[in-house]
Design an enzyme around this catalytic site. Sequence first.
Site: not given
Length: 336
Positions: A111, A138, A141, A234, A276, A321
């Site tokens: 990440r 991402h 996700q 988001d 998310c 997740r």
Amino acid sequence: MATEKIGIQGKDFLTLLDFNEKQILGLLDLAEELKAKKKAGIPHRMCEGKNIALIFEKHSTRTFSSFNVAANDLGMSATFFDSHGSHIGKKESIADTARVLTRMFDGIEYRGYGQNVVNDLAKYSTVPVWNGLTDEFHPTQILADMLTIKEHFGHLKGIKFVFMGDNSFNMGNSLMIGCARLGLDFTACCPEKYLQNSEILKICKELAEKSGGTITHEPDPYKAVKDADVISTDVWVSMGEPDEIWKERISDLMAYQVTSDLMKATGKDSTVFMHCLPAYHNLDTINGREIYEKFGIDAIEVTDEVFESPQSIVWDEAENRMHTIKAMMAATLLDI
Ligand code: CP
Ligand code: NVA
């Protein structure tokens, strides 16, 4: 275990563009299977004895826990690196780091900032490299989001999915790719300047034509959400972006805040809210309070009323997740 193989052993997981519809659906099926096993207390230590490296140059709660818990459930050990406790980036290049870690670990999660970094890690590693979030993408996700939608509605094709606000960063890009790959109708609801770049838009339109989905841009929030099954959003300022940008983002995107009025404007009681996370929906965070003091708003991209409403399925999304990351690791590490 499903009879047909997913067939992605040894592959890196860098963006969903690298996987076809069948492979992604295979990952979702495996995630459902492993989730059911976990709930039933059935051990599934399919990767017993393997070791994985987790590199986090940006903060994380969900992704970090998901990789750790999933690794543990699969029988693997996980070793954590950040940019402080290791040489990564400062004293040792990504290429050299990759060539060391690949000799010791069976898989590497990264990440951080640019997609070029995780691409480089993958280039110099001989074991699967997994993108745990970059500025551009991402992908893990999106597996969780798609599993959550599938569980909730029973299908993916034809779902009307509206993404509100900043479409130009990792979540906007990746959700559009996921929808295009799996045949959902994706609407980017934002001013023109927050739209995905033209290259990604073009690719997604081509993918959507094949999968039966659609890609639309609608800057008017009330027009965009008509008939929506899912309204998602988001944060408006992502990790790595400068704090100075908040003023401009709030001014540009306030009309795109997800409110109860907007949820009602879909015309459907069945519409769900997704995010998310982390989300700025109240004043219970340091950042949320700072924004309130500067700009006088007590919620940013979503109101607390929507976030806490029965239509909000954010906790199912967060749990998924772990199940989807588990499936993704198992499928890239094993011949399944
Ligand atoms: N959604 C997500 O990636 O959360 P974290 O930043 O907590 O990992
Ligand atoms: N766009 C957000 C997503 C966090 C999971 C960020 O990059 O900060």
